[in-house]
Motif scaffolding. Structure first.
Motif, PDB file in Angstrom:
ATOM      1  N   UNK A  54       1.001  -1.004   0.063  1.00 52.21           N
ATOM      2  CA  UNK A  54      -0.182  -0.507  -0.093  1.00 52.21           C
ATOM      3  C   UNK A  54       1.176   1.247   0.007  1.00 52.21           C
ATOM      4  N   UNK A  55       1.737   0.931   0.636  1.00 51.83           N
ATOM      5  CA  UNK A  55       2.774   2.541   0.679  1.00 51.83           C
ATOM      6  C   UNK A  55       3.484   2.691  -0.927  1.00 51.83           C
ATOM      7  N   UNK A  56       4.024   1.262  -0.812  1.00 44.42           N
ATOM      8  CA  UNK A  56       4.577   1.299  -2.999  1.00 44.42           C
ATOM      9  C   UNK A  56       3.448   2.803  -3.709  1.00 44.42           C
ATOM     10  N   UNK A  57       2.198   1.891  -3.742  1.00 41.25           N
ATOM     11  CA  UNK A  57       1.128   1.967  -3.890  1.00 41.25           C
ATOM     12  C   UNK A  57       0.865   3.884  -4.392  1.00 41.25           C
ATOM     13  N   UNK A  58       0.882   3.621  -2.693  1.00 40.83           N
ATOM     14  CA  UNK A  58       0.685   5.419  -2.412  1.00 40.83           C
ATOM     15  C   UNK A  58       2.512   6.897  -2.722  1.00 40.83           C
ATOM     16  N   UNK A  59       3.277   5.711  -2.845  1.00 34.74           N
ATOM     17  CA  UNK A  59       4.064   6.725  -3.255  1.00 34.74           C
ATOM     18  C   UNK A  59       3.966   6.997  -5.076  1.00 34.74           C
ATOM     19  N   UNK A  60       4.032   6.423  -6.042  1.00 39.23           N
ATOM     20  CA  UNK A  60       3.448   6.824  -7.174  1.00 39.23           C
ATOM     21  C   UNK A  60       2.093   7.805  -7.367  1.00 39.23           C
ATOM     22  N   UNK A  61       1.457   7.826  -5.850  1.00 41.76           N
ATOM     23  CA  UNK A  61       0.225   8.478  -6.522  1.00 41.76           C
ATOM     24  C   UNK A  61       0.536   9.754  -6.235  1.00 41.76           C
ATOM     25  N   UNK A  62      -0.496  10.758  -6.429  1.00 41.30           N
ATOM     26  CA  UNK A  62      -0.732  12.357  -6.186  1.00 41.30           C
ATOM     27  C   UNK A  62      -0.680  12.150  -4.622  1.00 41.30           C
ATOM     28  N   UNK A  63       0.299  13.066  -3.598  1.00 39.75           N
ATOM     29  CA  UNK A  63       0.250  12.703  -2.679  1.00 39.75           C
ATOM     30  C   UNK A  63      -0.613  13.751  -1.560  1.00 39.75           C
ATOM     31  N   UNK A  64      -1.538  14.665  -2.698  1.00 44.88           N
ATOM     32  CA  UNK A  64      -2.282  16.144  -2.164  1.00 44.88           C
ATOM     33  C   UNK A  64      -3.342  14.807  -2.214  1.00 44.88           C
ATOM     34  N   UNK A  65      -3.775  14.204  -3.082  1.00 43.80           N
ATOM     35  CA  UNK A  65      -4.804  13.722  -2.807  1.00 43.80           C
ATOM     36  C   UNK A  65      -4.567  12.140  -4.150  1.00 43.80           C
ATOM     37  N   UNK A  66      -4.485  10.790  -3.079  1.00 48.46           N
ATOM     38  CA  UNK A  66      -4.310   9.459  -3.091  1.00 48.46           C
ATOM     39  C   UNK A  66      -5.763   9.401  -4.000  1.00 48.46           C
TER      40      UNK A  66
END
Lengths: 89, 205
Positions: free
Chosen positions: B177-189
């Motif tokens: 999940x952390x790897x996934x979120x690191x690749x997304x827009x940190x202001x709006x997952x």
């Protein structure tokens, strides 16, 4: 195998010899004393293991037991495309 | 493609039958938080997962869950091996026996048959990974509940191993999940769904 097969050809070869192994395996489950089938199984099982090692060495591992044939200082298991990603997008 | 290894991931050697324990433990074969549902969940979700680390962990945990399903089946098999008609009646195993004799069939402890509605494959990595994290905790609770009901150390030992694997899988899914979120827009997952809104990216993972 003196001259190296390209990735696609080697994978096709692995598919062919692996299918021969599975087919012989099923037959031997119900004919465990069949000498001809036993010899056939061992022949293709050896070809399969050789081909899996060669594939891992040049193109990345297809099985967890051949990961050591690939790049030793980095985990290569997740790098090559997954088998369902060959076509489509 | 899969291959079978003719061994259990962790040994199961139970010398005393116990049909009551079997009726509880079978829930981890075909119940709502069981190993079959776990395996089918991860192996279904992985096809559209856009990140190679996450596809890898879904494939490998989904495969390990099949080995856990085999361990649960081995436990239930050994707990019911050689039961007599008298024992089957005495310990309330008759309702299972009438439909399945002593064979293994995926059902919950309540008798409810296995169903794909026990899991979801939603097509959104944040959603699916949260489901996976919850699934591991639900299975861990089920193993804790089983351990409260059972005293035989020969049963508890492999059950404790399976419980521990739930904790390890939870850890790995947390990292996924952390790897996934690191690749997304940190202001709006939730700005976009990488499994749907950017299909080209699946080619170059």
């Amino acid at each position: 195998m003196s001259n190296r097969k390209c990735r696609k050809d080697l994978l096709q070869w692995i598919n062919a010899v692996s299918f021969a192994v599975v087919e012989a395996q099923l037959f031997l489950d119900t004919h465990p004393d069949d000498q001809e089938a036993l010899a056939y199984f061992h022949e293709y099982s050896n070809l399969r293991n050789q081909a899996l090692e060669e594939y891992a060495k040049y193109y990345g591992p297809l099985t967890i037991d051949t990961t050591k044939e690939s790049c030793a200082d980095r985990w290569s298991w997740i790098n090559e495309p997954w088998p369902w990603q060959e076509g489509g997008c | 493609m899969w291959n079978y290894e003719k061994r259990l991931q962790y040994p199961v050697k139970i010398s005393q039958t116990n049909p009551q324990a079997a009726q509880i433990i079978i829930s981890q074969f075909g119940g709502p938080d069981g190993e079959l549902a776990a395996s089918m969940r991860y192996l279904s979700q992985r096809y559209t997962m856009p990140y190679k680390e996450v596809t890898g962990i879904l494939t490998d945990i989904g495969t390990e869950e099949l080995a856990h399903m085999e361990m649960i089946c081995a436990i239930v098999y050994q707990l019911t091996k050689g039961l007599t008609p008298e024992e089957i009646k005495k310990y309330g195993f008759d309702k299972y026996y009438v439909d399945h004799t002593l064979a293994l069939w995926p059902q919950a402890a309540s008798g409810t048959p296995f169903t794909a509605t026990y899991f979801q494959s939603k097509g959104d990595p944040i959603t699916d990974l949260h489901e996976d994290l919850a699934a591991e905790q639900k299975a861990r609770t089920t193993y804790d509940n089983i351990l409260r009901m059972i005293n035989d150390p020969e049963i508890c030992d492999p059950i404790r191993f399976l419980r521990q694997r739930e904790v390890v899988h939870y850890q790995r899914f947390g990292e996924a999940l952390r790897i996934t979120q690191d690749k997304l827009d940190s202001k709006n997952f939730y700005a976009f769904n990488p499994e749907f809104d950017m299909p080209k990216s699946c080619d170059c993972q």
